[in-house]
Design a protein around this motif. Structure first.
Motif, PDB file in Angstrom:
ATOM      1  N   TRP A 279      -4.470 -47.129  48.700  1.00  0.00           N
ATOM      2  CA  TRP A 279      -3.141 -47.324  48.104  1.00  0.00           C
ATOM      3  C   TRP A 279      -3.069 -48.628  47.326  1.00  0.00           C
ATOM      4  O   TRP A 279      -3.440 -49.699  47.819  1.00  0.00           O
ATOM      5  N   GLN A 280      -2.594 -48.547  46.083  1.00  0.00           N
ATOM      6  CA  GLN A 280      -2.430 -49.720  45.228  1.00  0.00           C
ATOM      7  C   GLN A 280      -1.041 -49.651  44.588  1.00  0.00           C
ATOM      8  O   GLN A 280      -0.854 -48.963  43.581  1.00  0.00           O
ATOM      9  N   ILE A 281      -0.092 -50.356  45.143  1.00  0.00           N
ATOM     10  CA  ILE A 281       1.259 -50.284  44.598  1.00  0.00           C
ATOM     11  C   ILE A 281       1.332 -50.890  43.202  1.00  0.00           C
ATOM     12  O   ILE A 281       2.185 -50.515  42.391  1.00  0.00           O
ATOM     13  N   LYS A 282       0.393 -51.783  42.888  1.00  0.00           N
ATOM     14  CA  LYS A 282       0.378 -52.395  41.553  1.00  0.00           C
ATOM     15  C   LYS A 282       0.034 -51.387  40.466  1.00  0.00           C
ATOM     16  O   LYS A 282       0.296 -51.637  39.276  1.00  0.00           O
ATOM     17  N   ASP A 283      -0.540 -50.241  40.836  1.00  0.00           N
ATOM     18  CA  ASP A 283      -0.927 -49.233  39.849  1.00  0.00           C
ATOM     19  C   ASP A 283       0.187 -48.230  39.552  1.00  0.00           C
ATOM     20  O   ASP A 283       0.016 -47.351  38.685  1.00  0.00           O
ATOM     21  N   ILE A 284       1.289 -48.332  40.254  1.00  0.00           N
ATOM     22  CA  ILE A 284       2.406 -47.417  39.994  1.00  0.00           C
ATOM     23  C   ILE A 284       2.990 -47.727  38.615  1.00  0.00           C
ATOM     24  O   ILE A 284       3.309 -48.886  38.314  1.00  0.00           O
ATOM     25  N   PRO A 285       3.133 -46.724  37.756  1.00  0.00           N
ATOM     26  CA  PRO A 285       3.694 -46.988  36.419  1.00  0.00           C
ATOM     27  C   PRO A 285       5.177 -47.343  36.489  1.00  0.00           C
ATOM     28  O   PRO A 285       5.878 -46.966  37.427  1.00  0.00           O
ATOM     29  N   LYS A 286       5.638 -48.069  35.494  1.00  0.00           N
ATOM     30  CA  LYS A 286       7.048 -48.449  35.434  1.00  0.00           C
ATOM     31  C   LYS A 286       7.893 -47.395  34.719  1.00  0.00           C
ATOM     32  O   LYS A 286       9.094 -47.303  34.950  1.00  0.00           O
ATOM     33  N   ASN A 287       7.270 -46.616  33.847  1.00  0.00           N
ATOM     34  CA  ASN A 287       8.032 -45.688  33.017  1.00  0.00           C
ATOM     35  C   ASN A 287       8.197 -44.326  33.697  1.00  0.00           C
ATOM     36  O   ASN A 287       7.281 -43.838  34.378  1.00  0.00           O
ATOM     37  N   ASP A 288       9.345 -43.716  33.479  1.00  0.00           N
ATOM     38  CA  ASP A 288       9.593 -42.370  33.967  1.00  0.00           C
ATOM     39  C   ASP A 288       8.644 -41.390  33.290  1.00  0.00           C
ATOM     40  O   ASP A 288       8.130 -41.654  32.195  1.00  0.00           O
ATOM     41  N   LYS A 289       8.430 -40.234  33.930  1.00  0.00           N
ATOM     42  CA  LYS A 289       7.409 -39.324  33.439  1.00  0.00           C
ATOM     43  C   LYS A 289       7.930 -37.885  33.445  1.00  0.00           C
ATOM     44  O   LYS A 289       8.567 -37.449  34.414  1.00  0.00           O
ATOM     45  N   LEU A 290       7.638 -37.161  32.355  1.00  0.00           N
ATOM     46  CA  LEU A 290       8.049 -35.782  32.232  1.00  0.00           C
ATOM     47  C   LEU A 290       7.156 -34.901  33.090  1.00  0.00           C
ATOM     48  O   LEU A 290       5.931 -34.993  33.030  1.00  0.00           O
ATOM     49  N   ILE A 291       7.781 -34.055  33.889  1.00  0.00           N
ATOM     50  CA  ILE A 291       7.063 -33.085  34.709  1.00  0.00           C
ATOM     51  C   ILE A 291       7.452 -31.710  34.166  1.00  0.00           C
ATOM     52  O   ILE A 291       8.396 -31.070  34.635  1.00  0.00           O
ATOM     53  N   SER A 292       6.729 -31.244  33.182  1.00  0.00           N
ATOM     54  CA  SER A 292       7.161 -30.070  32.410  1.00  0.00           C
ATOM     55  C   SER A 292       7.114 -28.776  33.232  1.00  0.00           C
ATOM     56  O   SER A 292       7.849 -27.828  32.943  1.00  0.00           O
ATOM     57  N   SER A 293       6.279 -28.730  34.249  1.00  0.00           N
ATOM     58  CA  SER A 293       6.117 -27.483  34.987  1.00  0.00           C
ATOM     59  C   SER A 293       7.090 -27.337  36.137  1.00  0.00           C
ATOM     60  O   SER A 293       7.053 -26.345  36.852  1.00  0.00           O
ATOM     61  N   LEU A 294       7.960 -28.345  36.354  1.00  0.00           N
ATOM     62  CA  LEU A 294       8.863 -28.298  37.508  1.00  0.00           C
ATOM     63  C   LEU A 294      10.324 -28.233  37.055  1.00  0.00           C
ATOM     64  O   LEU A 294      10.638 -28.667  35.969  1.00  0.00           O
TER      65      LEU A 294
END
Length: 294
Positions: A279-294
Motif C-alpha cells: 500500500w502506497q497512499i502517496k500514489d493515490i491520484p488527486k483527480n476524479d476518474k471516469l468509470i465508463s462501464s459502471l
C-alpha cells in the motif's frame, strides 16, 4: 497512539463501486499501519434509509474479506448521547435555536447563513419547529489533507453558524460524525473528496470540544458516464459479490496501486494481504476518474 481507521456508510442503499473504493482504501491504510479498522452504520436519517440495506452492506464487506475489528456501531443507538451534547451546548450558550426558513437562507449571499438568530434567544416554547446552530467561535479555514495537501476554504462558510440539529428533529451529520469518530478513537479518516467541504466545519467542532484531530485523506471520486459521482442518489449499480477479486483489482487500480502479476491465482485473502504489504497512499491520484462501464 495506535492507528484506527473506519468505514462509515449510510444504509440509504447498497454498496456501489465508489463505496468499495472508500472501504478498501480505509481498510488498507489502517492495516498497512498495523491498525484497527472499524465499521459504523450512519443510520440517523430514517426517511432516506432502505430496509435491510445495513445488513446487506455488512454482508458485502465480508464477501470482500474486509473484516472489522470491533462491534459495528449503529448511530441510531446513540441518539440520546447526541441530544445530551446539544443540550449542554445550548445551556452553555455555545449553540442556539434558529427558525430561519430555507427560502431565507437561499436568498443570502452564497447561501451562507448570516447568524441572524444568534442573539434572538429563541426557545422551544413556540409551536414552530426549530433547528439548533453551533455558535461558531472556532472557525477553521485550512487544513492539510494527506492526499491533496493544503486545503483552504474559498468562501465565508468557515465562519457560518452551521446546523447541528435539524428542524425535522434529526441529528445533523457534522455533529454525529465528530462525536463518534472521537468516541471510537479514530485517528485516520479516509473518504471521498465530496466531503472535503464539510471537513472545515467538522474541524471547528474538534477544536470546540478540544478533541484530538484525526488525519484526513480525501480520495478521488469515481464518475459515471455523465461525469457525475457514483452515488446512491445518482442510481449507481450495487456491486456484485460474484467477481470479488476482479472488483478488488479494479479498485486498487483506481487508487493507483500496483497489482501482483499472478492475482488471478490468488485467493481474496492473499490479494488483500499483498495489497496491505504494498500500500502506497502517496500514489493515490488527486483527480476524479471516469468509470465508463459502471
Amino acid at each position: 497512539m495506535s492507528n484506527v481507521g473506519r468505514f462509515a456508510p449510510s444504509p440509504s442503499g447498497l454498496l456501489h463501486f465508489g463505496s468499495l473504493i472508500t472501504a478498501l482504501a480505509s481498510y488498507l491504510q489502517a492495516k498497512s499501519n498495523n491498525g484497527e479498522w472499524l465499521v459504523r452504520i450512519e443510520d440517523i436519517d430514517p426517511p432516506r434509509e432502505v430496509v435491510g440495506a445495513a445488513q446487506k452492506i455488512l454482508f458485502t464487506l465480508e464477501q470482500f474479506g474486509l473484516h472489522w475489528d470491533r462491534d459495528v456501531l449503529y448511530q441510531s443507538n446513540r441518539l440520546t448521547i447526541y441530544q445530551d451534547i446539544i443540550n449542554t451546548l445550548l445551556k452553555n450558550k455555545l449553540a442556539y435555536y434558529c427558525n430561519c426558513t430555507r427560502q431565507r437562507i437561499h436568498g443570502l449571499i452564497n447561501h451562507t447563513y448570516d447568524n441572524h438568530c444568534r442573539h434572538l434567544q429563541l426557545s422551544t416554547t413556540t409551536q414552530q419547529p426549530m433547528a439548533v446552530r453551533i455558535k461558531q467561535t472556532s472557525s477553521i479555514d485550512s487544513f492539510i489533507d494527506g492526499i491533496r495537501g493544503k486545503q483552504t476554504i474559498m468562501s465565508n462558510d468557515a465562519s457560518e453558524d452551521f446546523i447541528i440539529y435539524r428542524k425535522d428533529g434529526l441529528i445533523a451529520y457534522n455533529l454525529a460524525v465528530v462525536i463518534d469518530d472521537h468516541y471510537q478513537g479514530v485517528t485516520e479518516i479516509v473518504r471521498g473528496a465530496d466531503l472535503l467541504s464539510v471537513t472545515f466545519k467538522q474541524l471547528s467542532l474538534y477544536q470546540l470540544f478540544n478533541f484530538t484531530v484525526p488525519h484526513y485523506y480525501h480520495l478521488p471520486l469515481a464518475l459515471n458516464s455523465d461525469r457525475r459521482k457514483l452515488s446512491k442518489q445518482n442510481h449507481a449499480q450495487p456491486i456484485s459479490t460474484n467477481n470479488v477479486r476482479q472488483l478488488t483489482v479494479d479498485a486498487l487500480r483506481f487508487l493507483g496501486q500496483s497489482i501482483p502479476d499472478n492475482w488471478q491465482d490468488a485467493s481474496q485473502e492473499q490479494l488483500l494481504q499483498w495489497a496491505i504489504d504494498h500500500w502506497q497512499i502517496k500514489d493515490i491520484p488527486k483527480n476524479d476518474k471516469l468509470i465508463s462501464s459502471l
